[in-house]
Design a protein around this motif. Sequence first.
Motif, PDB file in Angstrom:
ATOM      1  N   TRP A  19       0.905  -1.322   0.045  1.00 52.02           N
ATOM      2  CA  TRP A  19      -0.045  -0.313   0.501  1.00 52.02           C
ATOM      3  C   TRP A  19       0.912   1.287  -0.240  1.00 52.02           C
ATOM      4  O   TRP A  19       2.129   1.208   0.277  1.00 52.02           O
ATOM      5  CB  TRP A  19      -1.069   0.071   1.430  1.00 52.02           C
ATOM      6  N   THR A  27      -5.587   8.966   1.926  1.00 52.16           N
ATOM      7  CA  THR A  27      -5.991   7.827   1.160  1.00 52.16           C
ATOM      8  C   THR A  27      -4.657   6.905   0.951  1.00 52.16           C
ATOM      9  O   THR A  27      -3.740   7.599   1.325  1.00 52.16           O
ATOM     10  CB  THR A  27      -6.265   8.611  -0.142  1.00 52.16           C
ATOM     11  N   LYS A  28      -5.019   5.595   0.774  1.00 52.03           N
ATOM     12  CA  LYS A  28      -4.172   4.387   0.041  1.00 52.03           C
ATOM     13  C   LYS A  28      -4.217   3.636  -0.823  1.00 52.03           C
ATOM     14  O   LYS A  28      -5.503   4.094  -2.069  1.00 52.03           O
ATOM     15  CB  LYS A  28      -4.388   3.290   1.389  1.00 52.03           C
ATOM     16  N   ARG A  29      -3.659   4.032  -1.706  1.00 52.66           N
ATOM     17  CA  ARG A  29      -3.269   2.913  -3.218  1.00 52.66           C
ATOM     18  C   ARG A  29      -1.891   2.042  -3.193  1.00 52.66           C
ATOM     19  O   ARG A  29      -1.436   1.987  -2.635  1.00 52.66           O
ATOM     20  CB  ARG A  29      -3.770   3.285  -3.963  1.00 52.66           C
ATOM     21  N   TRP A  30      -2.968   0.727  -3.627  1.00 49.65           N
ATOM     22  CA  TRP A  30      -2.603  -0.279  -3.912  1.00 49.65           C
ATOM     23  C   TRP A  30      -1.155  -0.300  -5.154  1.00 49.65           C
ATOM     24  O   TRP A  30      -1.740  -0.669  -6.134  1.00 49.65           O
ATOM     25  CB  TRP A  30      -3.085  -1.647  -4.231  1.00 49.65           C
ATOM     26  N   ARG A  52     -14.889  -8.414  -8.703  1.00 44.17           N
ATOM     27  CA  ARG A  52     -13.650  -8.124  -8.419  1.00 44.17           C
ATOM     28  C   ARG A  52     -14.430  -9.096  -6.641  1.00 44.17           C
ATOM     29  O   ARG A  52     -15.678  -8.687  -6.043  1.00 44.17           O
ATOM     30  CB  ARG A  52     -13.463  -6.908  -7.820  1.00 44.17           C
ATOM     31  N   TRP A  55     -12.998  -9.500  -0.711  1.00 46.31           N
ATOM     32  CA  TRP A  55     -12.112  -8.758   0.264  1.00 46.31           C
ATOM     33  C   TRP A  55     -10.976  -8.326  -0.229  1.00 46.31           C
ATOM     34  O   TRP A  55     -10.593  -6.950   0.461  1.00 46.31           O
ATOM     35  CB  TRP A  55     -11.874 -10.706   0.769  1.00 46.31           C
ATOM     36  N   SER A  56     -11.497  -7.756  -1.724  1.00 50.88           N
ATOM     37  CA  SER A  56     -10.318  -7.036  -2.179  1.00 50.88           C
ATOM     38  C   SER A  56     -10.968  -5.202  -2.421  1.00 50.88           C
ATOM     39  O   SER A  56     -11.611  -5.155  -1.903  1.00 50.88           O
ATOM     40  CB  SER A  56     -10.082  -7.542  -3.835  1.00 50.88           C
ATOM     41  N   HIS A  57     -10.189  -4.838  -2.793  1.00 49.49           N
ATOM     42  CA  HIS A  57     -10.219  -3.168  -2.619  1.00 49.49           C
ATOM     43  C   HIS A  57     -11.684  -2.491  -3.388  1.00 49.49           C
ATOM     44  O   HIS A  57     -11.723  -3.284  -4.769  1.00 49.49           O
ATOM     45  CB  HIS A  57      -8.875  -2.418  -3.072  1.00 49.49           C
ATOM     46  N   PHE A  58     -12.219  -2.651  -2.608  1.00 48.27           N
ATOM     47  CA  PHE A  58     -13.430  -1.785  -3.915  1.00 48.27           C
ATOM     48  C   PHE A  58     -13.901  -3.609  -4.312  1.00 48.27           C
ATOM     49  O   PHE A  58     -14.188  -3.270  -5.436  1.00 48.27           O
ATOM     50  CB  PHE A  58     -13.033  -1.206  -4.913  1.00 48.27           C
ATOM     51  N   GLU A 128      -8.818 -13.431  -6.354  1.00 44.63           N
ATOM     52  CA  GLU A 128      -8.928 -12.032  -6.710  1.00 44.63           C
ATOM     53  C   GLU A 128     -10.494 -12.043  -7.774  1.00 44.63           C
ATOM     54  O   GLU A 128     -11.362 -10.474  -7.654  1.00 44.63           O
ATOM     55  CB  GLU A 128      -7.522 -11.117  -7.686  1.00 44.63           C
ATOM     56  N   HIS A 146     -16.068  -0.723 -10.519  1.00 44.06           N
ATOM     57  CA  HIS A 146     -14.986   0.155  -9.756  1.00 44.06           C
ATOM     58  C   HIS A 146     -15.216   1.430  -9.600  1.00 44.06           C
ATOM     59  O   HIS A 146     -15.187   2.189 -11.157  1.00 44.06           O
ATOM     60  CB  HIS A 146     -13.666  -0.665  -9.539  1.00 44.06           C
TER      61      HIS A 146
END
Length: 306
Positions: A19, A27-30, A52, A55-58, A128, A146
């Motif tokens: 992250w 804010t966090k981004r992968w 997606r 459990w994944s982001h969004f 994923e 997303h």
Amino acid sequence: MSRPPANPTPHHGGDGDGWVTSPDGQTKRWGRYGASGTLAHDPDRGVLLQHRVEWSHFGGTWGIPGGARNSDETALTGALREAAEEAGLPAGHVRPRGEHLLDLGWWSYTTVLADVVRPFEPVVADAESLELAWVPLADVTTLPLHPGFAASWPQLTPHLGQRARLIVDVANVLGATGNGWWRDRAGASSRLLQRIAALSLTGVTAELAPAPLTRYWPETVTVLEGQARSAIDPSRPDRGDGEWLSAPLRVVRAERDGDQAIVDEVGRGGGAGTVVVTADRELRDRVGALGARTVGPRALLDQRPA
């Protein structure tokens, strides 16, 4: 539509996994080196989208196969690797069209637009994805998207369809180099064609890329006239691993008038989406009347293969 197997393969991480937090800490981004994804377009079936996992982001939304770039990857190679890992994209089945960059300063995401040139069926190859599906363009916005993909979709859709074209007035471009090209027109033209062939693999940027794309891979036509007509056809660069196909490149050897050959090429494919590289004022007016955009030789000569 492809759904996950009973025991999907876990994602194999690289050095880009992790992250990144914005300077304000909100804010966090992968993706330690940014991220990229592949928007594969099949004219008969639409675009390949990924549902997606929760459990994944969004989680639960639809987007494109993608993920963190590794430190040794370009946006393109990272996007295609992720598409292979998450959707089973076979090597050599797509041709890059363009890249759209979201740059936040501290993190970036690159969407790679790619044309499907060999049809394939997606395969849920890791944990994923809930499912993968070819979605007609008109149906994309009916899905829960997303947020990042939803924001970029209106900017991307105009570039899914007719491939942009680049037509090069070789004699005029050589005239801008001033490196003694007139002593060996055919040899100088051969060297220029080889440079253009390299760009057909890595793409072009800056003035040659239609907004809002930051890099694109146009169908390229080079027009030769006079003594330069004996120039050697360029050898195409070889990726070696066959990961993707390079953009089309064609050499036209004008029987008489190179300018007329360029005008004919513009008229044959339509001016929309066509860029002509020349500084010849009369030629610029002629192709401009057909709807083509023109740029000077320096816009091409300043390009460097990525």
